[in-house]
Design a protein around this motif. Structure first.
Motif, PDB file in Angstrom:
ATOM      1  N   ALA A 144      31.416 -29.285 -63.418  1.00  0.00           N
ATOM      2  CA  ALA A 144      31.420 -30.734 -63.215  1.00  0.00           C
ATOM      3  C   ALA A 144      31.605 -31.533 -64.505  1.00  0.00           C
ATOM      4  N   ARG A 186      39.660 -32.939 -57.703  1.00  0.00           N
ATOM      5  CA  ARG A 186      38.576 -32.223 -56.998  1.00  0.00           C
ATOM      6  C   ARG A 186      37.543 -33.267 -56.579  1.00  0.00           C
ATOM      7  N   ASN A 229      28.407 -20.709 -62.906  1.00  0.00           N
ATOM      8  CA  ASN A 229      28.421 -20.858 -64.370  1.00  0.00           C
ATOM      9  C   ASN A 229      28.155 -22.315 -64.695  1.00  0.00           C
ATOM     10  N   ASN A 239      26.077 -28.191 -54.906  1.00  0.00           N
ATOM     11  CA  ASN A 239      26.332 -27.234 -55.973  1.00  0.00           C
ATOM     12  C   ASN A 239      27.116 -26.070 -55.402  1.00  0.00           C
ATOM     13  N   LYS A 240      27.476 -25.125 -56.255  1.00  0.00           N
ATOM     14  CA  LYS A 240      28.290 -23.997 -55.842  1.00  0.00           C
ATOM     15  C   LYS A 240      27.792 -23.344 -54.570  1.00  0.00           C
ATOM     16  N   PHE A 297      31.362 -25.616 -52.186  1.00  0.00           N
ATOM     17  CA  PHE A 297      29.992 -26.068 -52.475  1.00  0.00           C
ATOM     18  C   PHE A 297      29.162 -26.090 -51.198  1.00  0.00           C
TER      19      PHE A 297
HETATM   20  C1  LIG Z   1      27.412 -27.712 -65.190  1.00  0.00           C
HETATM   21  S1  LIG Z   1      28.627 -27.171 -64.076  1.00  0.00           S
HETATM   22  C2  LIG Z   1      28.123 -27.798 -62.560  1.00  0.00           C
HETATM   23  C3  LIG Z   1      28.649 -27.015 -61.375  1.00  0.00           C
HETATM   24  O1  LIG Z   1      30.100 -26.849 -61.362  1.00  0.00           O
HETATM   25  C4  LIG Z   1      30.403 -25.541 -60.817  1.00  0.00           C
HETATM   26  O2  LIG Z   1      31.398 -25.589 -59.809  1.00  0.00           O
HETATM   27  P1  LIG Z   1      32.940 -25.112 -60.147  1.00  0.00           P
HETATM   28  O3  LIG Z   1      32.843 -23.831 -60.926  1.00  0.00           O
HETATM   29  O4  LIG Z   1      33.594 -24.948 -58.787  1.00  0.00           O
HETATM   30  O5  LIG Z   1      33.519 -26.259 -60.933  1.00  0.00           O
HETATM   31  C5  LIG Z   1      29.108 -25.079 -60.213  1.00  0.00           C
HETATM   32  O6  LIG Z   1      28.863 -25.704 -58.948  1.00  0.00           O
HETATM   33  C6  LIG Z   1      28.147 -25.599 -61.271  1.00  0.00           C
HETATM   34  O7  LIG Z   1      26.814 -25.513 -60.905  1.00  0.00           O
END
Ligand SMILES: CSC[C@H]1O[C@H](OP(=O)(O)O)[C@H](O)[C@@H]1O
Length: 385
Positions: A48, A91, A166, A255-256, A341
């Motif tokens: 994010a 996104r 991550n 979140n993920k 998510f």
């Molecule tokens: C500090 S990163 C926050 C959040 O972003 C990630 O999603 P993605 O890898 O799809 O961009 C993940 O949900 C992290 O927790």
């Protein structure tokens, strides 16, 4: 190999290609908003905070390369607004992108005599976001480690934690959010062990978090997503620490995918559940998690994995970078469901750690997040674009 997701100097932006990690650490140049959009959409860069910063700096590079775009201040503002609205579409779930775009729009809308002044204001604001994020994450690390030791460790001075996806230097401008708390626990000699989940289907955990933990010699073990409940039953896990893409006004958190089930299992096993998020991930305009748009990713991302072969005659983890293959792992013709998510309701969350402090639920069982936006007693505008 580098843990620096974003390399920027005025006029140039290079990002590490996270689709190739952990086997290859290569950088790709971002020359304009379209490059930025494509890199975010394809998850060459993800996380994010990182996607917000890359979007802002992609436009900064474009403005630097087009010094005469838009003759007047008004024309230059129009160009900036148009490009920010375009980047926002890359996104939808993480609010950081909208937060950054809103702040940048408010900065350039201020009175300016010339187009050059509008550009300079934009460049300084976008560049400051890169700097601020690292300090914010170190504050999150400090506050989160303190809260876990005081409120979850039961008097122990070393803790065992589990994290998902991550949230480290590869998801931010540096240090990380949830992984920043793990770093702070480790650097303070308060970490017994960290477990990280693979985080299918993009494998942010096995490819990126494991890479960061090994790189910094943090004691850690990789588990599959399906092992998390058995781990919390059989091991003395102190806390689950996760990041956030969007925290709504009532504390619900997107979140993920897989975070929600970790929260349910943590509640069942009496394990504290901690969300680490800069205030740029808090969306006070969205009242609850029901209103969050959940990004649906292509089914193909579930059906194939890509990586190098194990080197003939080499060790188990020795890779042959000359032979990178894409392998199909599912039966042809199967349908797919691939939400990127999920939403964890606030009742499953024990603490929300920000760079301004830690929010816990009050006697009425609700989070008061507005205090993070108070400026001199007034609720600071949290307008988005
Ligand atoms: C500090 S990163 C926050 C959040 O972003 C990630 O999603 P993605 O890898 O799809 O961009 C993940 O949900 C992290 O927790």
């Amino acid at each position: 190999m580098s843990l620096e997701a974003i390399r920027y100097s005025r006029g140039t932006l290079d990002i590490i290609d996270q689709l190739k990690l952990p086997h290859e650490s290569t950088y790709v140049s971002i020359r304009n908003s379209k490059d930025g959009f494509d890199a975010i959409k394809r998850m060459v860069v993800r996380g994010a905070p990182a996607i917000a910063i890359v979007a802002a700096l992609a436009l900064a590079v474009e403005l630097t390369s087009l010094p005469t775009i838009g003759s007047s201040a008004e024309d230059r503002r129009g160009f900036i607004f148009e490009k920010l609205d375009y980047l926002l579409q890359s996104r939808p779930t993480a609010v950081n992108l909208a937060d950054a775009a809103g702040k940048l729009k408010r900065i350039v809308i201020a009175e300016a005599a010339t187009a050059e002044e509008v550009t300079e204001r934009y460049l300084q604001a976008a560049e400051q976001m890169l700097v601020d994020d690292v300090q914010d994450n170190m504050n999150i690390g400090k506050f989160g480690a303190e809260w876990i030791l005081q409120s979850a460790a039961g008097g122990k001075d070393k803790v065992v934690v589990l994290t998902h996806c991550n949230t480290g230097s590869l998801a931010t401008a540096g240090y990380g959010t949830a992984l920043g708390i793990i770093r702070s626990l480790h650097f303070g000699s308060n970490l017994d062990h960290a477990y990280c989940t693979e985080t299918r289907p993009y494998n942010q955990g096995s490819r990126l978090t494991a890479y960061e933990l090994v790189h910094e010699k943090i004691p850690a073990t990789l588990i599959t997503d399906s092992m998390a409940s058995a781990l919390m039953r059989l091991k003395d896990v102190t806390a689950v620490i996760v990041g956030a893409d969007r925290v709504t006004a009532n504390g619900d958190t997107a979140n993920k995918i897989g975070t929600y089930q970790l929260a349910i299992v943590a509640k069942y096993h009496g394990v504290k559940f901690v969300v680490a998020a800069p205030t740029t991930s808090i969306d006070m305009k969205t009242l609850s998690g029901e209103d969050i748009e959940i990004e649906q990713r292509p089914g193909r991302e579930m059906l194939v994995v890509r990586g190098p072969r194990v080197k003939e005659g080499g060790g188990e983890m020795e890779v042959d970078l000359e032979h990178v293959e894409t392998v199909i792992t599912a039966a042809a013709g199967i349908g797919t469901y691939n939400p990127s998510f999920d939403v964890t309701p606030n009742e499953l969350i024990d603490a929300i750690v920000t760079e301004k402090g830690v929010a816990v639920k009050g006697p009425d069982g609700s989070f008061n997040l507005s205090r993070f936006f108070l400026v001199a007693g007034e609720l600071k505008s949290v307008k988005r674009t």
